[in-house]
Write a protein that holds these residues in place. Structure first.
Motif, PDB file in Angstrom:
ATOM      1  N   ALA A 133       3.784  -1.437  -6.000  1.00  0.00           N
ATOM      2  CA  ALA A 133       3.139  -0.121  -6.094  1.00  0.00           C
ATOM      3  C   ALA A 133       2.603   0.123  -7.493  1.00  0.00           C
ATOM      4  O   ALA A 133       1.480   0.629  -7.671  1.00  0.00           O
ATOM      5  CB  ALA A 133       4.133   0.970  -5.707  1.00  0.00           C
ATOM      6  N   LEU A 134       3.393  -0.239  -8.508  1.00  0.00           N
ATOM      7  CA  LEU A 134       2.934  -0.069  -9.886  1.00  0.00           C
ATOM      8  C   LEU A 134       1.716  -0.933 -10.173  1.00  0.00           C
ATOM      9  O   LEU A 134       0.757  -0.483 -10.828  1.00  0.00           O
ATOM     10  CB  LEU A 134       4.074  -0.423 -10.854  1.00  0.00           C
ATOM     11  CG  LEU A 134       3.759  -0.311 -12.352  1.00  0.00           C
ATOM     12  CD1 LEU A 134       3.390   1.125 -12.711  1.00  0.00           C
ATOM     13  CD2 LEU A 134       4.945  -0.799 -13.179  1.00  0.00           C
ATOM     14  N   TYR A 135       1.724  -2.145  -9.654  1.00  0.00           N
ATOM     15  CA  TYR A 135       0.582  -3.047  -9.840  1.00  0.00           C
ATOM     16  C   TYR A 135      -0.661  -2.479  -9.159  1.00  0.00           C
ATOM     17  O   TYR A 135      -1.772  -2.531  -9.704  1.00  0.00           O
ATOM     18  CB  TYR A 135       0.933  -4.416  -9.271  1.00  0.00           C
ATOM     19  CG  TYR A 135      -0.142  -5.466  -9.470  1.00  0.00           C
ATOM     20  CD1 TYR A 135      -0.476  -5.922 -10.745  1.00  0.00           C
ATOM     21  CD2 TYR A 135      -0.824  -5.992  -8.383  1.00  0.00           C
ATOM     22  CE1 TYR A 135      -1.456  -6.872 -10.928  1.00  0.00           C
ATOM     23  CE2 TYR A 135      -1.810  -6.947  -8.555  1.00  0.00           C
ATOM     24  CZ  TYR A 135      -2.126  -7.376  -9.833  1.00  0.00           C
ATOM     25  OH  TYR A 135      -3.103  -8.307 -10.016  1.00  0.00           O
ATOM     26  N   GLY A 136      -0.473  -1.914  -7.967  1.00  0.00           N
ATOM     27  CA  GLY A 136      -1.597  -1.302  -7.264  1.00  0.00           C
ATOM     28  C   GLY A 136      -2.173  -0.108  -8.018  1.00  0.00           C
ATOM     29  O   GLY A 136      -3.391   0.037  -8.126  1.00  0.00           O
ATOM     30  N   SER A 190      -6.222   2.560 -11.499  1.00  0.00           N
ATOM     31  CA  SER A 190      -6.333   3.528 -12.590  1.00  0.00           C
ATOM     32  C   SER A 190      -7.722   3.592 -13.237  1.00  0.00           C
ATOM     33  O   SER A 190      -8.203   4.703 -13.516  1.00  0.00           O
ATOM     34  CB  SER A 190      -5.271   3.250 -13.655  1.00  0.00           C
ATOM     35  OG  SER A 190      -5.409   1.937 -14.166  1.00  0.00           O
ATOM     36  N   PRO A 191      -8.439   2.475 -13.479  1.00  0.00           N
ATOM     37  CA  PRO A 191      -9.790   2.632 -14.050  1.00  0.00           C
ATOM     38  C   PRO A 191     -10.734   3.424 -13.157  1.00  0.00           C
ATOM     39  O   PRO A 191     -11.462   4.301 -13.626  1.00  0.00           O
ATOM     40  CB  PRO A 191     -10.268   1.178 -14.227  1.00  0.00           C
ATOM     41  CG  PRO A 191      -9.023   0.373 -14.296  1.00  0.00           C
ATOM     42  CD  PRO A 191      -8.063   1.058 -13.390  1.00  0.00           C
ATOM     43  N   THR A 248     -12.224  10.876 -11.734  1.00  0.00           N
ATOM     44  CA  THR A 248     -11.726  12.169 -12.193  1.00  0.00           C
ATOM     45  C   THR A 248     -12.638  12.753 -13.257  1.00  0.00           C
ATOM     46  O   THR A 248     -12.930  13.961 -13.253  1.00  0.00           O
ATOM     47  CB  THR A 248     -10.303  12.018 -12.739  1.00  0.00           C
ATOM     48  OG1 THR A 248      -9.454  11.478 -11.715  1.00  0.00           O
ATOM     49  CG2 THR A 248      -9.748  13.373 -13.189  1.00  0.00           C
ATOM     50  N   THR A 249     -13.119  11.913 -14.162  1.00  0.00           N
ATOM     51  CA  THR A 249     -13.940  12.398 -15.264  1.00  0.00           C
ATOM     52  C   THR A 249     -15.330  12.807 -14.816  1.00  0.00           C
ATOM     53  O   THR A 249     -15.850  13.849 -15.242  1.00  0.00           O
ATOM     54  CB  THR A 249     -14.047  11.313 -16.357  1.00  0.00           C
ATOM     55  OG1 THR A 249     -12.728  10.931 -16.766  1.00  0.00           O
ATOM     56  CG2 THR A 249     -14.832  11.824 -17.553  1.00  0.00           C
TER      57      THR A 249
END
Length: 293
Positions: free
Chosen positions: A13-16, A21-22, A28-29
């Motif tokens: 999950a953390l790897y996903g 994230s990018p 989001t921005t």
């Protein structure tokens, strides 16, 4: 053992999330945050130095709906979309079928079809401004140069539509041409063995196989029909008498000519709602048929 499984799941999950994230930061921005800011701004009045913005709720939306210019612009955009989208898709498909056939100078034909798409919109609009100028250009040689195509309410929107179709058809042709080249030649040979003619093969084999590409082109064409603004600056500026004014140009006019950013934000929210509704219809109904689900 259970602890190790949970630990592996957490790592996965953390790897996903690290991989996502990018994209999440960019969305989001440049998408989510501006959308929320636009929605929030649409709920306030236009402020000045002496009078700060005040919360007005849905008053900006009510003012838009009560404005006759709003309905004129929406009608113009619906008419433009109803003509430009099917015309550009049909023309792109016809050009792709022709450019994919075994004809002399096939590479030259493909480049000629794609050339309008490579031109900047401002350059293309200036080129057509010369064509539409009464008394000059190729239209005058055809006996049509005496008509003020851009200066009459009856013809201004049609003239803008012609430019848009001419500009976009070559771009959409590339997608159809790429899709046509992925169709196995065995299908053509099998159709010939069965006695199917060219039209039957195109209608019963080629067109169904091109449905996913048609859906992709349709989505892009609908988006382009809402964000058309460049050529209006050059050709008509929305005139005469709002006859060729489209949604994005009117939003720009509200925000930067009339300095009424809240109404422009309200108009933006309405457009986003309509586009979301269209996207839901496309990807729930049309997408299933296009991919044979």
């Amino acid at each position: 053992m259970t602890h190790m499984v949970k630990q592996e799941r957490r790592r996965a999950a953390l790897y996903g999330w690290m991989l996502l994230s990018p994209a999440l930061v960019l969305f989001t921005t440049f998408v989510f945050a501006p959308t929320v800011a636009t929605l929030w701004q649409s709920l306030f009045s236009a402020g000045t130095r002496r009078r700060p913005p005040a919360f007005v709720g849905l008053d900006n939306y009510a003012d838009l709906i009560a404005d006759p210019v709003f309905w004129r612009v929406v009608g113009n955009n619906l008419l433009y979309t109803g003509i430009a989208v099917p015309a550009s898709i049909a023309l792109a498909l016809g050009m792709a079928l022709w450019a994919n056939a075994r004809i002399p100078a096939r590479a030259f034909v493909r480049v000629a079809y794609f050339t309008p798409a490579m031109l900047p919109m401002i350059a293309a609009a200036n080129l057509w401004l010369f064509f539409y100028t009464p008394g000059f250009g190729p239209l005058a040689a055809l006996g049509l140069g005496s008509v003020n195509w851009l200066g009459q309410p009856e013809t201004a929107l049609w003239a803008v539509t012609v430019v848009a179709v001419w500009k976009e058809a070559g771009f959409f042709m590339v997608f159809y041409l790429a899709a046509l080249q992925t169709i196995p030649p065995d299908l053509r040979e099998a159709a010939q063995i069965e006695g199917a003619g060219r039209w039957t093969y195109t209608r019963r084999v080629v067109l169904p196989l091109l449905m996913p590409t048609t859906l992709f082109v349709l989505v892009n064409a609908l988006i382009n029909s809402v964000r058309l603004i460049d050529q209006l600056f050059i050709l008509t500026k929305g005139g005469p008498d709002n006859a060729s004014k489209l949604i994005l140009y009117w939003m720009w006019e509200l925000a930067f000519s009339y300095f009424d950013a809240p109404r422009a934000a309200a108009m933006t929210v309405l457009v986003l709602m309509v586009l979301c509704l269209v996207a839901v219809v496309q990807f729930t109904l049309i997408d299933r048929r296009a991919h044979y689900r």
